[in-house]
Design a protein around this motif. Structure first.
Motif, PDB file in Angstrom:
ATOM      1  N   MET A   1       0.847  -1.167   0.000  1.00 41.14           N
ATOM      2  CA  MET A   1       0.000   0.000   0.000  1.00 41.14           C
ATOM      3  C   MET A   1       0.896   1.234   0.000  1.00 41.14           C
ATOM      4  O   MET A   1       1.919   1.270   0.666  1.00 41.14           O
ATOM      5  N   ALA A   2       0.511   2.258  -0.726  1.00 39.51           N
ATOM      6  CA  ALA A   2       1.241   3.516  -0.768  1.00 39.51           C
ATOM      7  C   ALA A   2       1.122   4.198   0.582  1.00 39.51           C
ATOM      8  O   ALA A   2       0.188   3.972   1.329  1.00 39.51           O
ATOM      9  N   LYS A   3       2.070   5.041   0.871  1.00 42.14           N
ATOM     10  CA  LYS A   3       2.072   5.757   2.130  1.00 42.14           C
ATOM     11  C   LYS A   3       1.940   7.240   1.862  1.00 42.14           C
ATOM     12  O   LYS A   3       2.553   7.773   0.964  1.00 42.14           O
ATOM     13  N   LYS A   4       1.125   7.926   2.671  1.00 38.85           N
ATOM     14  CA  LYS A   4       0.959   9.358   2.535  1.00 38.85           C
ATOM     15  C   LYS A   4       1.508  10.001   3.794  1.00 38.85           C
ATOM     16  O   LYS A   4       1.218   9.572   4.897  1.00 38.85           O
ATOM     17  N   THR A   5       2.302  11.032   3.610  1.00 36.20           N
ATOM     18  CA  THR A   5       2.788  11.806   4.731  1.00 36.20           C
ATOM     19  C   THR A   5       2.541  13.259   4.427  1.00 36.20           C
ATOM     20  O   THR A   5       2.500  13.670   3.280  1.00 36.20           O
ATOM     21  N   ILE A  22      -3.519  -4.549  -9.705  1.00 38.44           N
ATOM     22  CA  ILE A  22      -4.932  -4.444  -9.347  1.00 38.44           C
ATOM     23  C   ILE A  22      -5.216  -4.753  -7.878  1.00 38.44           C
ATOM     24  O   ILE A  22      -6.087  -4.136  -7.274  1.00 38.44           O
ATOM     25  N   GLY A  23      -4.495  -5.665  -7.275  1.00 32.10           N
ATOM     26  CA  GLY A  23      -4.713  -5.989  -5.865  1.00 32.10           C
ATOM     27  C   GLY A  23      -4.439  -4.827  -4.933  1.00 32.10           C
ATOM     28  O   GLY A  23      -5.022  -4.727  -3.850  1.00 32.10           O
ATOM     29  N   ARG A  29      -6.058   3.958  -4.298  1.00 29.97           N
ATOM     30  CA  ARG A  29      -7.146   4.919  -4.531  1.00 29.97           C
ATOM     31  C   ARG A  29      -7.411   5.741  -3.280  1.00 29.97           C
ATOM     32  O   ARG A  29      -7.529   6.974  -3.333  1.00 29.97           O
ATOM     33  N   ASP A  30      -7.500   5.084  -2.122  1.00 30.90           N
ATOM     34  CA  ASP A  30      -7.761   5.793  -0.869  1.00 30.90           C
ATOM     35  C   ASP A  30      -6.657   6.794  -0.547  1.00 30.90           C
ATOM     36  O   ASP A  30      -6.929   7.924  -0.135  1.00 30.90           O
ATOM     37  N   ILE A  31      -5.408   6.388  -0.736  1.00 30.46           N
ATOM     38  CA  ILE A  31      -4.271   7.273  -0.465  1.00 30.46           C
ATOM     39  C   ILE A  31      -4.318   8.492  -1.380  1.00 30.46           C
ATOM     40  O   ILE A  31      -4.127   9.629  -0.940  1.00 30.46           O
ATOM     41  N   LEU A  32      -4.570   8.264  -2.666  1.00 28.76           N
ATOM     42  CA  LEU A  32      -4.594   9.366  -3.620  1.00 28.76           C
ATOM     43  C   LEU A  32      -5.767  10.307  -3.364  1.00 28.76           C
ATOM     44  O   LEU A  32      -5.615  11.533  -3.464  1.00 28.76           O
ATOM     45  N   LEU A  33      -6.919   9.774  -3.016  1.00 29.23           N
ATOM     46  CA  LEU A  33      -8.073  10.629  -2.708  1.00 29.23           C
ATOM     47  C   LEU A  33      -7.825  11.463  -1.459  1.00 29.23           C
ATOM     48  O   LEU A  33      -8.200  12.640  -1.398  1.00 29.23           O
ATOM     49  N   VAL A  52       3.590  -2.807 -12.146  1.00 29.83           N
ATOM     50  CA  VAL A  52       2.461  -1.913 -12.397  1.00 29.83           C
ATOM     51  C   VAL A  52       1.614  -2.513 -13.504  1.00 29.83           C
ATOM     52  O   VAL A  52       2.135  -3.169 -14.404  1.00 29.83           O
ATOM     53  N   ASP A  53       0.309  -2.330 -13.404  1.00 33.79           N
ATOM     54  CA  ASP A  53      -0.576  -2.798 -14.458  1.00 33.79           C
ATOM     55  C   ASP A  53      -1.539  -1.675 -14.836  1.00 33.79           C
ATOM     56  O   ASP A  53      -1.441  -0.553 -14.326  1.00 33.79           O
ATOM     57  N   THR A  54      -2.459  -1.992 -15.710  1.00 38.76           N
ATOM     58  CA  THR A  54      -3.393  -0.984 -16.209  1.00 38.76           C
ATOM     59  C   THR A  54      -4.210  -0.363 -15.085  1.00 38.76           C
ATOM     60  O   THR A  54      -4.447   0.846 -15.082  1.00 38.76           O
ATOM     61  N   ALA A  55      -4.631  -1.147 -14.114  1.00 45.55           N
ATOM     62  CA  ALA A  55      -5.433  -0.618 -13.011  1.00 45.55           C
ATOM     63  C   ALA A  55      -4.662   0.457 -12.240  1.00 45.55           C
ATOM     64  O   ALA A  55      -5.199   1.521 -11.937  1.00 45.55           O
ATOM     65  N   GLY A  56      -3.411   0.181 -11.920  1.00 50.95           N
ATOM     66  CA  GLY A  56      -2.592   1.162 -11.206  1.00 50.95           C
ATOM     67  C   GLY A  56      -2.370   2.420 -12.021  1.00 50.95           C
ATOM     68  O   GLY A  56      -2.444   3.541 -11.504  1.00 50.95           O
ATOM     69  N   LEU A  57      -2.120   2.239 -13.303  1.00 51.54           N
ATOM     70  CA  LEU A  57      -1.899   3.403 -14.174  1.00 51.54           C
ATOM     71  C   LEU A  57      -3.178   4.204 -14.368  1.00 51.54           C
ATOM     72  O   LEU A  57      -3.139   5.437 -14.446  1.00 51.54           O
TER      73      LEU A  57
END
Length: 105
Positions: A1-5, A22-23, A29-33, A52-57
């Motif tokens: 999972m990406a991390k937001k600081t 995709i997993g 999505r939550d981190i980016l929002l 990376v796949d299409t979903a992530g991009l």
């Protein structure tokens, strides 16, 4: 999972995880929002992305589009070769403006 600081005055910072397939999409999505909702410019570090796949991009492209619509164009601190290859394969250069690769003009 990406991390937001983030700090109160500092730009929102997102460090992408190695796996953006995709997993990982719901967490990404939550981190980016959350980063977008901060109302601060967003800095993204994608140096560690290996898969990376299409979903992530698609998520990154939608985020970039939405951020620009709010005058918060994301600033890429770094992007891995995997990210560059994925963006190139899908022709997303205009939506996902990655930094130039090291040693490439």
């Amino acid at each position: 999972m990406a991390k937001k600081t983030s700090g109160d005055k500092a730009p929102a910072a997102v460090v992408l995880d190695a796996d953006l397939r995709i997993g990982a999409a719901p967490a990404l999505r939550d981190i980016l929002l959350t980063a977008l909702a901060s109302g601060k410019p967003v800095q993204i570090d994608g140096a560690g992305v290996t898969h990376v796949d299409t979903a992530g991009l698609q998520l990154l492209a939608a985020f970039s589009r939405d951020a620009r619509a709010r005058d918060l164009a994301p600033v890429w601190l770094a992007a891995s070769d995997s990210l560059h290859k994925g963006v190139a394969t899908l022709g997303l250069h205009e939506l996902i403006e990655l930094p130039a690769r090291a040693g490439v003009n």
